[in-house]
Design a protein around this motif. Structure first.
Motif, mmCIF file in Angstrom:
data_model
loop_
_atom_site.group_PDB
_atom_site.id
_atom_site.type_symbol
_atom_site.label_atom_id
_atom_site.label_comp_id
_atom_site.label_asym_id
_atom_site.label_seq_id
_atom_site.Cartn_x
_atom_site.Cartn_y
_atom_site.Cartn_z
ATOM 1 N N THR A 142 -1.123 -3.217 10.080
ATOM 2 C CA THR A 142 -0.297 -3.051 8.889
ATOM 3 C C THR A 142 -1.097 -3.351 7.641
ATOM 4 O OG1 THR A 142 1.630 -3.721 10.191
ATOM 5 C CG2 THR A 142 1.878 -3.704 7.806
ATOM 6 N N GLY A 143 -1.922 -4.399 7.700
ATOM 7 C CA GLY A 143 -2.747 -4.742 6.551
ATOM 8 C C GLY A 143 -3.728 -3.641 6.197
ATOM 9 N N ASP A 157 -1.802 -0.993 4.523
ATOM 10 C CA ASP A 157 -1.399 -1.455 3.182
ATOM 11 C C ASP A 157 -2.519 -1.207 2.175
ATOM 12 O OD1 ASP A 157 1.180 -2.311 3.463
ATOM 13 O OD2 ASP A 157 0.634 -4.326 4.099
ATOM 14 N N SER A 158 -3.738 -1.540 2.578
ATOM 15 C CA SER A 158 -4.874 -1.439 1.652
ATOM 16 C C SER A 158 -5.220 0.005 1.325
ATOM 17 C CB SER A 158 -6.093 -2.143 2.249
ATOM 18 O OG SER A 158 -6.502 -1.500 3.446
ATOM 19 N N HIS A 171 2.930 2.663 0.677
ATOM 20 C CA HIS A 171 3.993 1.691 0.435
ATOM 21 C C HIS A 171 4.042 0.735 1.627
ATOM 22 C CE1 HIS A 171 8.014 -0.008 0.007
ATOM 23 N NE2 HIS A 171 8.042 0.473 -1.229
ATOM 24 N N PRO A 172 4.234 -0.552 1.411
ATOM 25 C CA PRO A 172 4.248 -1.517 2.519
ATOM 26 C C PRO A 172 5.238 -1.159 3.623
ATOM 27 C CG PRO A 172 4.163 -2.665 0.426
ATOM 28 C CD PRO A 172 4.342 -1.214 0.094
ATOM 29 N N ALA A 232 3.677 1.548 5.693
ATOM 30 C CA ALA A 232 2.614 0.939 6.500
ATOM 31 C C ALA A 232 3.209 0.255 7.720
ATOM 32 C CB ALA A 232 1.827 -0.057 5.650
ATOM 33 N N ARG A 233 4.303 -0.442 7.520
ATOM 34 C CA ARG A 233 4.987 -1.137 8.609
ATOM 35 C C ARG A 233 5.517 -0.143 9.644
ATOM 36 N NH1 ARG A 233 10.047 -4.124 6.405
ATOM 37 N NH2 ARG A 233 11.494 -3.100 7.819
#
Length: 575
Positions: free
Chosen positions: A13-14, A17-18, A22-23, A26-27
């Motif tokens: 996920t991180g 994210d990078s 959008h978070p 990503a999730r």
């Protein structure tokens, strides 16, 4: 109903994210096995190369030779949406390469049954002996049909994606990612994906032969609308390779460059091409094409997909739309009969069996597959629905659940009880079969017993897989749009579903069977519109309930030019 939160890797996920996602996206992607931004690159350049598909090169040589000598070619398709798109794609591509004598046959399910049979070879001969028969979306189990073709001196190219049996047909060439010895990394190609790959290989072979020095080289990207439709409609898993194919087709449709037949089918289904997503192909376009093969003759569906003018396409799409309406009426009657049959069973004392078989002599052969699917969804059990066939046979259509490989189950029954199943074939989740009508009771017992041997670790309760709860700031229209056009979503790459407990501000019935809700978001108190389709009318609306737990999708409601956020409820429970 059992709820499961999808697992995701925090490190993955991180990384997503990078990348600027959008978070929430990503999730969602992480929970579907996407572990790097590169895996979200869905351009056609990222497709697995045709050279990796066993015998694609040999198929290309066979077809190139046929084109060079202007052989008479007959394409034998299947009577579902995958078969229709495969047939249309094969004809379109071959004609664009210069084939002048190419036609098609699709077996009428009520006269000939499935696949390349001896009867279909005879039918092809009656229309002028072909030099080459190409099967699309069928043929891997057509032992007798291929033998009949060989006896007549007809070459055969089998292109299929169904699981192979113990014996393969003696065809000149077989292309199937699921045949023994094929190391193609995407085993989930639909039939239309297989023939598309063969046409890519054929174009490469023709380039080597300088074929296009005398004629224009066709752009095979224009076929991706057909590939997307057939892939989604056949409910094959959307691994990355299939998502690339579907994304290309959707992009073409949204740009207004789809073939007239697909645009006309979207129109009769009240879908806007510019905002089409994969589910529109699966739930709006696919069923209208399938209706032709279920009730009559798939040629109407193929002709609609092949039609080159908008007026003709609209006329054919209107016919398909009416057939789909007729199919729905037939299905509703059959479903009511099926539920009445279930009511007669002593289920209270014994509990639900692990699998169900249902049979009515007057059920429509073309609709038993949908019926089996509906009852499977209701009971969350493998289900086979049977209807009368010919000569003392009954034909069954099977649908299964995660963890129960239905074709393997039928194979095991056939092994334990030789002669009980006359023929069968299919996938993990769906299959077809024929048995003697006199063997129905014995088969039903054997089928249930075999499922029991495999069901020990299988959830026989419907599962809602959730991506968790949304934060207050995530209830927004822009994010709903982003989620809708991400993906593409489908089998094994499901559209995001979230869950939470909400206060009910208002509830009412609309359309006689749909529950319209206004909910209060947790923490913020934000009022949210929600709708649950086809609710249990004995339970809802219930004005005594002030709080519900729901699983839902973020969606956009468009009405009279206004767009607003709406929650599409997949599951609800009073708290």
């Amino acid at each position: 109903m059992h709820k499961v939160i999808r697992r995701r890797e925090q490190s993955t996920t991180g990384a997503l994210d990078s990348s600027g996602l959008h978070p929430l996206l990503a999730r969602v992607y992480s929970a579907r096995g996407v572990n790097s931004p590169d895996q979200l690159e869905l351009g056609l350049a990222h497709l697995v190369q045709p050279a990796k598909l066993l015998n694609a090169d040999r198929a290309a040589e066979l077809l190139a030779n046929a084109l060079a000598s202007q052989q008479r070619i007959v394409v034998v398709g299947d009577y579902d949406a995958d078969g229709a798109t495969s047939t249309a794609l094969a004809l379109s591509a071959l004609r664009s390469f210069g084939a002048e004598q190419v036609s098609y046959l699709v077996p009428n399910r009520f006269e000939y049954g499935y696949g390349l049979t001896r009867e279909i070879v005879e039918l092809a001969l009656s229309r002028g002996k072909p030099d080459l028969i190409i099967t699309v979306d069928n043929g891997i189990s057509s032992l007798d049909g291929v033998s009949a073709a060989r006896e007549q001196g007809i070459a055969t190219l089998i292109t299929d994606h169904h699981l192979a049996g113990r014996e393969l047909p003696e065809a000149d060439v077989i292309v199937n990612p699921n045949q023994p010895g094929c190391d193609f990394p995407s085993k989930n190609l639909a039939g239309v994906g297989v023939i598309f790959y063969i046409m890519l290989a054929l174009r490469a072979e023709l380039r080597r032969r300088d074929w296009f020095e005398q004629r224009e080289e066709p752009n095979l990207g224009r076929l991706t609308d057909l590939v997307a439709l057939g892939t989604v409609a056949d409910v094959v898993p959307l691994d990355r390779n299939n998502r690339i194919l579907v994304a290309a087709g959707l992009q073409r449709i949204r740009a207004g460059r789809a073939r007239p037949g697909i645009l006309a089918l979207l129109e009769v289904a009240s879908r806007q091409p510019r905002s089409v997503v994969a589910s529109d192909l699966g739930f709006a376009v696919g069923p209208r094409i399938n209706a032709a093969g279920r009730l009559d003759d798939m040629s109407v569906g193929i002709e609609c997909l092949m039609c080159e003018d908008q007026a003709g396409a609209r006329r054919l799409a209107a016919q398909l739309h009416q057939k789909n309406q007729d199919r729905r009426q037939i299905e509703q009657g059959m479903q009511q009969q099926a539920l009445e049959l279930l009511d007669e069973l002593p289920l209270e004392e014994q509990g639900l069996p692990v699998a169900m078989t249902l049979y009515q002599p007057d059920w429509h052969q073309g609709v038993i597959g949908i019926l089996a699917s509906r009852i499977k969804d209701r009971l969350h059990r493998p289900v086979i629905a049977f209807a009368d066939g010919d000569r003392g046979e009954i034909k069954g259509s099977a649908r299964s659940i995660k963890g129960i490989h239905i074709r393997d189950i039928l194979d095991a029954v056939a092994t334990r009880h030789p002669g009980m199943i006359l023929k069968f074939g299919g996938h993990a989740m769906a299959a077809g079969l024929s048995i003697p009508v006199a063997a129905y009771d014995e088969f039903s017992r054997a089928f249930v017993a075999e499922v029991e041997r495999h069901a020990e670790d299988v959830h026989l309760q419907a599962v809602v897989e959730s991506d968790g709860a949304l934060a207050t700031e995530e209830f927004q229209l822009q994010l709903a749009d982003e989620l809708r056009f991400a993906g593409p979503w489908g089998q094994h790459f499901p559209e995001p579903v979230f869950d939470g407990v909400f206060d009910i501000i208002h509830q009412r019935l609309v359309g006689g069977k749909h529950l319209k809700l206004v909910l209060s978001a947790p923490d913020s108190g934000q009022a949210l519109d929600a709708i649950a389709f086809n609710v249990d009318l004995d339970r809802w609306p219930d004005q005594s309930v002030s709080q519900v737990e729901i699983a839902y999708r973020l969606d956009v409601n468009e009405f009279r030019g206004n767009r607003s956020l709406q929650l599409m409820v997949e599951y609800l429970r009073a708290v």
